[in-house]
Design a protein around this motif. Structure first.
Motif, PDB file in Angstrom:
ATOM      1  N   PRO A  12      -9.535   4.708  13.112  1.00 19.51           N
ATOM      2  CA  PRO A  12      -9.357   5.452  11.851  1.00 19.51           C
ATOM      3  C   PRO A  12      -8.787   4.533  10.772  1.00 19.51           C
ATOM      4  CG  PRO A  12      -7.711   6.110  13.471  1.00 19.51           C
ATOM      5  CD  PRO A  12      -8.690   5.250  14.190  1.00 19.51           C
ATOM      6  N   ARG A  13      -9.185   4.815   9.539  1.00 17.85           N
ATOM      7  CA  ARG A  13      -8.769   3.971   8.417  1.00 17.85           C
ATOM      8  C   ARG A  13      -7.254   3.982   8.243  1.00 17.85           C
ATOM      9  NH1 ARG A  13     -12.078   5.737   3.598  1.00 17.85           N
ATOM     10  NH2 ARG A  13     -10.491   7.359   3.470  1.00 17.85           N
ATOM     11  N   TRP A  14      -6.635   5.133   8.506  1.00 15.97           N
ATOM     12  CA  TRP A  14      -5.183   5.210   8.326  1.00 15.97           C
ATOM     13  C   TRP A  14      -4.448   4.301   9.303  1.00 15.97           C
ATOM     14  CZ3 TRP A  14      -2.185   6.474  12.436  1.00 15.97           C
ATOM     15  CH2 TRP A  14      -2.782   7.199  13.474  1.00 15.97           C
ATOM     16  N   ALA A  15      -5.026   4.073  10.492  1.00 17.93           N
ATOM     17  CA  ALA A  15      -4.368   3.212  11.479  1.00 17.93           C
ATOM     18  C   ALA A  15      -4.335   1.761  10.987  1.00 17.93           C
ATOM     19  CB  ALA A  15      -5.082   3.304  12.822  1.00 17.93           C
ATOM     20  N   LEU A  16      -5.431   1.309  10.364  1.00 15.08           N
ATOM     21  CA  LEU A  16      -5.437  -0.034   9.781  1.00 15.08           C
ATOM     22  C   LEU A  16      -4.443  -0.106   8.627  1.00 15.08           C
ATOM     23  CD1 LEU A  16      -6.590  -2.889   9.558  1.00 15.08           C
ATOM     24  CD2 LEU A  16      -8.387  -1.975   8.062  1.00 15.08           C
ATOM     25  N   ALA A  17      -4.367   0.967   7.832  1.00 12.15           N
ATOM     26  CA  ALA A  17      -3.414   0.992   6.723  1.00 12.15           C
ATOM     27  C   ALA A  17      -1.985   0.860   7.235  1.00 12.15           C
ATOM     28  CB  ALA A  17      -3.570   2.286   5.918  1.00 12.15           C
ATOM     29  N   VAL A  18      -1.671   1.530   8.349  1.00 14.70           N
ATOM     30  CA  VAL A  18      -0.327   1.430   8.923  1.00 14.70           C
ATOM     31  C   VAL A  18      -0.051   0.003   9.385  1.00 14.70           C
ATOM     32  CG1 VAL A  18       1.145   2.155  10.844  1.00 14.70           C
ATOM     33  CG2 VAL A  18      -0.195   3.848   9.594  1.00 14.70           C
ATOM     34  N   LEU A  19      -1.023  -0.607  10.069  1.00 12.49           N
ATOM     35  CA  LEU A  19      -0.846  -1.973  10.562  1.00 12.49           C
ATOM     36  C   LEU A  19      -0.594  -2.942   9.410  1.00 12.49           C
ATOM     37  CD1 LEU A  19      -0.969  -3.918  13.010  1.00 12.49           C
ATOM     38  CD2 LEU A  19      -3.418  -4.187  12.528  1.00 12.49           C
ATOM     39  N   ALA A 137     -11.541   0.701  -0.529  1.00 13.92           N
ATOM     40  CA  ALA A 137     -10.418  -0.243  -0.586  1.00 13.92           C
ATOM     41  C   ALA A 137      -9.251   0.346  -1.366  1.00 13.92           C
ATOM     42  CB  ALA A 137     -10.875  -1.556  -1.228  1.00 13.92           C
ATOM     43  N   GLN A 138      -9.542   1.089  -2.431  1.00 19.45           N
ATOM     44  CA  GLN A 138      -8.467   1.716  -3.200  1.00 19.45           C
ATOM     45  C   GLN A 138      -7.739   2.751  -2.353  1.00 19.45           C
ATOM     46  OE1 GLN A 138      -9.499   3.245  -7.105  1.00 19.45           O
ATOM     47  NE2 GLN A 138      -7.765   4.654  -7.077  1.00 19.45           N
ATOM     48  N   ARG A 139      -8.493   3.500  -1.559  1.00 19.47           N
ATOM     49  CA  ARG A 139      -7.859   4.504  -0.704  1.00 19.47           C
ATOM     50  C   ARG A 139      -6.954   3.845   0.333  1.00 19.47           C
ATOM     51  NH1 ARG A 139     -13.373   7.092  -0.634  1.00 19.47           N
ATOM     52  NH2 ARG A 139     -13.307   8.674  -2.288  1.00 19.47           N
ATOM     53  N   VAL A 140      -7.451   2.764   0.943  1.00 25.27           N
ATOM     54  CA  VAL A 140      -6.629   2.066   1.936  1.00 25.27           C
ATOM     55  C   VAL A 140      -5.416   1.437   1.272  1.00 25.27           C
ATOM     56  CG1 VAL A 140      -6.580   0.219   3.642  1.00 25.27           C
ATOM     57  CG2 VAL A 140      -8.616   1.637   3.419  1.00 25.27           C
ATOM     58  N   MET A 141      -5.613   0.816   0.099  1.00 24.86           N
ATOM     59  CA  MET A 141      -4.494   0.205  -0.616  1.00 24.86           C
ATOM     60  C   MET A 141      -3.449   1.266  -0.978  1.00 24.86           C
ATOM     61  SD  MET A 141      -3.762  -2.963  -1.633  1.00 24.86           S
ATOM     62  CE  MET A 141      -5.273  -3.826  -2.083  1.00 24.86           C
ATOM     63  N   SER A 142      -3.909   2.458  -1.298  1.00 28.94           N
ATOM     64  CA  SER A 142      -2.969   3.544  -1.607  1.00 28.94           C
ATOM     65  C   SER A 142      -2.185   3.952  -0.371  1.00 28.94           C
ATOM     66  CB  SER A 142      -3.734   4.750  -2.168  1.00 28.94           C
ATOM     67  OG  SER A 142      -4.410   4.410  -3.355  1.00 28.94           O
ATOM     68  N   GLN A 143      -2.877   4.018   0.775  1.00 24.34           N
ATOM     69  CA  GLN A 143      -2.176   4.347   2.017  1.00 24.34           C
ATOM     70  C   GLN A 143      -1.153   3.277   2.371  1.00 24.34           C
ATOM     71  OE1 GLN A 143      -5.616   4.713   4.524  1.00 24.34           O
ATOM     72  NE2 GLN A 143      -5.819   6.916   4.197  1.00 24.34           N
ATOM     73  N   VAL A 144      -1.520   2.008   2.164  1.00 24.57           N
ATOM     74  CA  VAL A 144      -0.585   0.909   2.411  1.00 24.57           C
ATOM     75  C   VAL A 144       0.624   1.036   1.497  1.00 24.57           C
ATOM     76  CG1 VAL A 144      -0.267  -1.584   2.169  1.00 24.57           C
ATOM     77  CG2 VAL A 144      -2.295  -0.698   3.323  1.00 24.57           C
ATOM     78  N   THR A 145       0.394   1.403   0.231  1.00 25.35           N
ATOM     79  CA  THR A 145       1.488   1.556  -0.728  1.00 25.35           C
ATOM     80  C   THR A 145       2.448   2.650  -0.299  1.00 25.35           C
ATOM     81  OG1 THR A 145       0.032   0.818  -2.523  1.00 25.35           O
ATOM     82  CG2 THR A 145       2.052   1.965  -3.156  1.00 25.35           C
ATOM     83  N   GLY A 270       2.771   9.239  -5.574  1.00 23.72           N
ATOM     84  CA  GLY A 270       1.891   8.479  -6.451  1.00 23.72           C
ATOM     85  C   GLY A 270       0.784   7.773  -5.696  1.00 23.72           C
ATOM     86  N   ALA A 271       1.121   7.191  -4.545  1.00 27.03           N
ATOM     87  CA  ALA A 271       0.106   6.500  -3.750  1.00 27.03           C
ATOM     88  C   ALA A 271      -0.913   7.490  -3.191  1.00 27.03           C
ATOM     89  CB  ALA A 271       0.776   5.726  -2.621  1.00 27.03           C
ATOM     90  N   TRP A 272      -0.449   8.656  -2.766  1.00 22.05           N
ATOM     91  CA  TRP A 272      -1.384   9.680  -2.275  1.00 22.05           C
ATOM     92  C   TRP A 272      -2.332  10.111  -3.392  1.00 22.05           C
ATOM     93  CZ3 TRP A 272      -2.158  14.753  -3.841  1.00 22.05           C
ATOM     94  CH2 TRP A 272      -2.981  15.531  -3.015  1.00 22.05           C
ATOM     95  N   ALA A 327       3.305   3.837  -8.389  1.00 21.15           N
ATOM     96  CA  ALA A 327       2.455   3.897  -7.207  1.00 21.15           C
ATOM     97  C   ALA A 327       1.064   4.439  -7.526  1.00 21.15           C
ATOM     98  CB  ALA A 327       3.110   4.759  -6.128  1.00 21.15           C
ATOM     99  N   LEU A 328       0.937   5.203  -8.597  1.00 26.27           N
ATOM    100  CA  LEU A 328      -0.365   5.721  -9.001  1.00 26.27           C
ATOM    101  C   LEU A 328      -1.285   4.614  -9.496  1.00 26.27           C
ATOM    102  CD1 LEU A 328      -2.151   8.254  -9.579  1.00 26.27           C
ATOM    103  CD2 LEU A 328      -1.120   8.288 -11.865  1.00 26.27           C
TER     104      LEU A 328
END
Length: 410
Positions: A12-19, A137-145, A270-272, A327-328
């Motif tokens: 899942p994309r969120w798992a990479l974002a967490v890593l 990429a923006q969605r993943v970057m937001s999750q990372v943020t 903001g990141a969400w 964060a937005l």
């Protein structure tokens, strides 16, 4: 983007974002976790306040210096080796801090921590753009943020608890354990996102040409200022938390968490929202929304502090809303930076991090000590730093209006 990107990460994309977010959190955690232990370290090592400040300065300047090279090394050798070597050195440096017998040893190992801790945040940004097209990429970057923004707020709480209950050495043993776990996780899970054919020469001449190309690019410099400097409008309050919360607002240390929770909520919200807006509105509109929020709340914050005596009931909320605005917009600006020079994404990430790190160091060493004892000066300094980013973006938008018009425009 890697031609085999869909097959490199099947989870899942969120798992990479967490890593990747955990990689990015190494730097802030190394700065903030040991701050509550300052008195205990000073007493145990017979260190003066100036010598204790050197442990922070050595880290910050080493961190800023090495961020210039992490990305370039990853452009040449690949993303995985730089991350794994960086984590290995960080772990050994944290072990050295835990075993330090005098202040000189602690300063030296803190500098080594700084040299290695930036690899995660620099390379993780490049990995995101290697693996995902712009909107994803923006969605993943937001999750990372979201995850990254938690680090500066919770690190002092973790460090304070460890220092009080287990002694100051435990803070660095904790960082050693974090380094070990992250090395194992990335060795097992992190894909190599830079194909062999896209790697750049490590020859000095090629590197210098790359640095010159980016360092003299007005577009790059303006985008780096737009993303890096406004962060300090919020970070200033984190650095000044003991004086702002304790001396000016009259809160006890056990009540400080309300401020950190407010800041965390702003960043996460903001990141969400940034991730939800990806692909729905033009990047430049999203950046504008973020700056408008920061400008309005910074002006209101300054006005309120000029007219009224600061009170805990309202004085913390503006920082949380400011964090929301930052964060937005920052995931979008970061991606615009990376897409300016697709063949040198690592170097672009390095230089962007360098600009932000130098701004952070200046605020920590110069600005915060000057303004932390006045809520009016804090609010004014926060507004001015936001304006540096805002004016950079306004000029960029005026000079190159095509930037940010679409998700792929750079």
């Amino acid at each position: 983007m890697h031609p085999q990107a869909p097959h490199l990460w099947r989870g899942p994309r969120w798992a990479l974002a967490v890593l990747l977010a955990l990689l990015g959190m190494v730097g802030p955690f190394s700065i903030d976790t040991y701050l509550p232990a300052f008195p205990a370290i000073s007493q145990a090592l017979a260190a003066t306040p100036v010598e204790m400040q050197q442990t922070l300065s050595a880290y910050l300047f080493a961190f800023a210096f090495m961020t210039l090279f992490h990305g370039s090394l990853s452009d040449s050798f690949g993303r995985r080796p730089v991350v794994l070597w960086g984590l290995a050195v960080f772990t050994l440096a944290s072990l050295g801090c835990a075993l330090a017998q005098n202040i000189g040893q602690l300063v030296a190992f803190r500098a080594l921590q700084g040299l290695s801790a930036g690899a995660g945040i620099v390379v993780s940004r490049a990995v995101i753009r290697d693996l995902f097209p712009p909107t994803q990429a923006q969605r993943v970057m937001s999750q990372v943020t979201i995850f990254f923004g938690v680090a500066p707020a919770i690190a002092p709480m973790v460090g304070g608890w460890l220092s009080v209950h287990l002694g100051w050495h435990s803070v660095f043993w904790f960082l050693t354990g974090v380094g070990v776990l992250l090395w194992l996780a990335n060795w097992r899970l992190l894909p190599e996102s830079l194909p062999e054919q896209n790697r750049q020469s490590l020859h000095l001449g090629d590197l210098m040409r790359g640095y010159w190309e980016l360092g003299t690019s007005p577009r790059f410099l303006l985008l780096a200022l737009a993303s890096g400097v406004p962060f300090n409008g919020m970070f200033l309050y984190v650095l000044s938390a003991p004086a702002f919360l304790g001396d000016l607002l009259g809160l006890s240390p056990t009540q400080f968490f309300w401020f950190f929770m407010t800041t965390i909520a702003g960043i996460m919200g903001g990141a969400w929202a940034s991730g939800r807006l990806a692909g729905r509105i033009a990047p430049k509109r999203q950046i504008r929304h973020g700056f408008v929020i920061m400008l309005v709340v910074a002006l209101l914050n300054l006005g309120a502090n000029l007219l009224f005596k600061a009170h805990a009931a309202w004085a913390m909320w503006p920082i949380g809303i400011f964090s929301f605005g930052w964060a937005l917009m920052v995931p979008v600006v970061t991606l615009l930076v990376l897409d300016l020079y697709p063949q040198r994404r690592g170097m672009a990430s390095s230089l962007q991090a360098f600009v932000g790190s130098m701004a952070n160091g200046l605020v920590a060493g110069v600005v915060a000590p000057l303004v932390m004892h006045s809520t009016v000066l804090l609010a004014l300094a926060s507004l001015l730093m936001m304006c540096v980013g805002l004016l950079s973006w306004i000029y960029l938008h005026h000079r190159w209006p095509e930037i940010g018009r679409t998700a792929t425009a750079a």
